[in-house]
Design an enzyme around this catalytic site. Sequence first.
Site, PDB file in Angstrom:
ATOM      1  N   HIS A 168      29.714 -14.340 -28.666  1.00  0.00           N
ATOM      2  CA  HIS A 168      30.142 -14.045 -30.038  1.00  0.00           C
ATOM      3  C   HIS A 168      29.581 -15.045 -31.044  1.00  0.00           C
ATOM      4  CE1 HIS A 168      33.606 -16.880 -29.162  1.00  0.00           C
ATOM      5  NE2 HIS A 168      33.341 -17.217 -30.410  1.00  0.00           N
ATOM      6  N   ASP A 176      31.407 -12.770 -22.550  1.00  0.00           N
ATOM      7  CA  ASP A 176      31.296 -13.555 -23.782  1.00  0.00           C
ATOM      8  C   ASP A 176      30.473 -14.824 -23.553  1.00  0.00           C
ATOM      9  OD1 ASP A 176      31.499 -14.291 -26.391  1.00  0.00           O
ATOM     10  OD2 ASP A 176      33.627 -14.815 -26.346  1.00  0.00           O
ATOM     11  N   SER A 179      33.864 -22.950 -29.922  1.00  0.00           N
ATOM     12  CA  SER A 179      33.351 -21.861 -29.085  1.00  0.00           C
ATOM     13  C   SER A 179      32.016 -22.226 -28.447  1.00  0.00           C
ATOM     14  CB  SER A 179      33.165 -20.600 -29.926  1.00  0.00           C
ATOM     15  OG  SER A 179      34.403 -20.094 -30.361  1.00  0.00           O
TER      16      SER A 179
END
Length: 492
Positions: free
Chosen positions: A81, A112, A190
Amino acid sequence: MEKKYRKIGGKMKIKKIILMGFFMCVMTVFSAESSVTKALVKVYAAHQSYNYSAPWQYGQSFNSTATGFIIDGNKIITNAHAVINAKFLQIRKEGDSKKYEAKVKFVSEEYDLALVEVDDKDFFKGTTSLTLGNLPSIQEKVVVYGYPLGGDKLSTTQGIVSRMEHNTYTLTNERFLIGQTDAAINSGNSGGPVTNNGKVVGVAFAGITNADNIGYFIPVNILKNFLNDIKDENYDGPPRLGIQWSALESVAHRKMLGLPNDSKGVLIKKVFKNSPFEGVLQKDDVLLKLDNKWIESDGTVEFRPNEKTDFSYINQQKNFGDMLSYEIVRNKKKMTGSVKLNSKNIRYSVVTEVKIETPPSYFVYGGLVFEPLTNNYLTLLKESKGEVPPVYEKEDTYKDYDQLAILTSVLPFDVNLGYSELENVIILKINGEKYKNFKDFVQKLRKVNSEFVILETENGDEIVLDRAKVEAQKEDLMRNYNVISEMSDDVR
């Protein structure tokens, strides 16, 4: 005096040994942290999403920052993402001010995860690569590295692993093993490494904004699966079973099926088309084991001593081409066998599953905008409207279709007077004829040679267009709404 002196000397030696041990521990921790630091990168991405309301145009543009880390082979790992739909991507290593242009080599929307490459070899001067560790235990200490909230300074947070269970990942509705920690994970973290003793045990990917010190990470075994998958320079994704099942906890139900009350086995409800179990399992079979592991009646398996998670964990640890053994009960008799995990295109629904990075297919005819019914379209529809057509409840109605065409909106024009308010309407027939998929829908619509084009909706209503008017007004309509092309390249 001699004895007393020796005792004091002995204590001094013990103190020295303790201090040396403490010093060595500190140096080891410092060395491990320094090694991790030299493998960290900050990811800068300029994204541009797709516009499903006007599929011939790009949608919103936005920038984001994330974290990544270097592994063996000058490969950089981050979250999918963080780089998905990126039009421009740059990487900056920790302690450096220069940004290097990068490119995405592989993306897994399911996991992901993404693998990013930098062509300029100067980027890797002075860096280290991180080693992958093992799945951490509950209560084991971890350190999370990253650049939270877009900051340029590296942040480290510490905590423990508080839970391991299956849950939904960021980009899809699929469930995989997830680690939970009380180490703070925020936006910008992230893609950063979650480490234990300097080794990667996970990849940070989510935090809960309304909860204190709850963060989630992708366990290292998922990262290993991803890296193993792409060794052949192709990404296949996780093998799926392609079955629908229900829990089997009722004592009476188990007795009826000839099962002991031992809390083992789940009931097979449906086997989907192209499943590796197609033609093998049947409705009302009881699935007892996969890969010689007992499946509990609630659908869980023991993946570590005294730890359970979804039984899909078993097939998610395998690769395409691997064999998977099974044990079932059918008509009160036990049966065993094995299947090959070689099915990638299992058809779960008439809703087409497409990647987020896939541009939307479309066709504009007489100002009516048609698109195939996809998971991406339904997701955006739910976000904007709060509801979606009840397609999953009508699967039997659509059994003759491989793919559905949906009238997403109407560009008001003289040719379509009376229909300008229509939106999100599923089309089933063109002049009384069904179609197989969206490409077939477009071809049949273009080949109509009668005076009128009649589109039949799922509710039995009809949309009628004058074919001659459609052709006569096409160029003016497209010019009026800045429609660059009447259809996407994939259906041309």
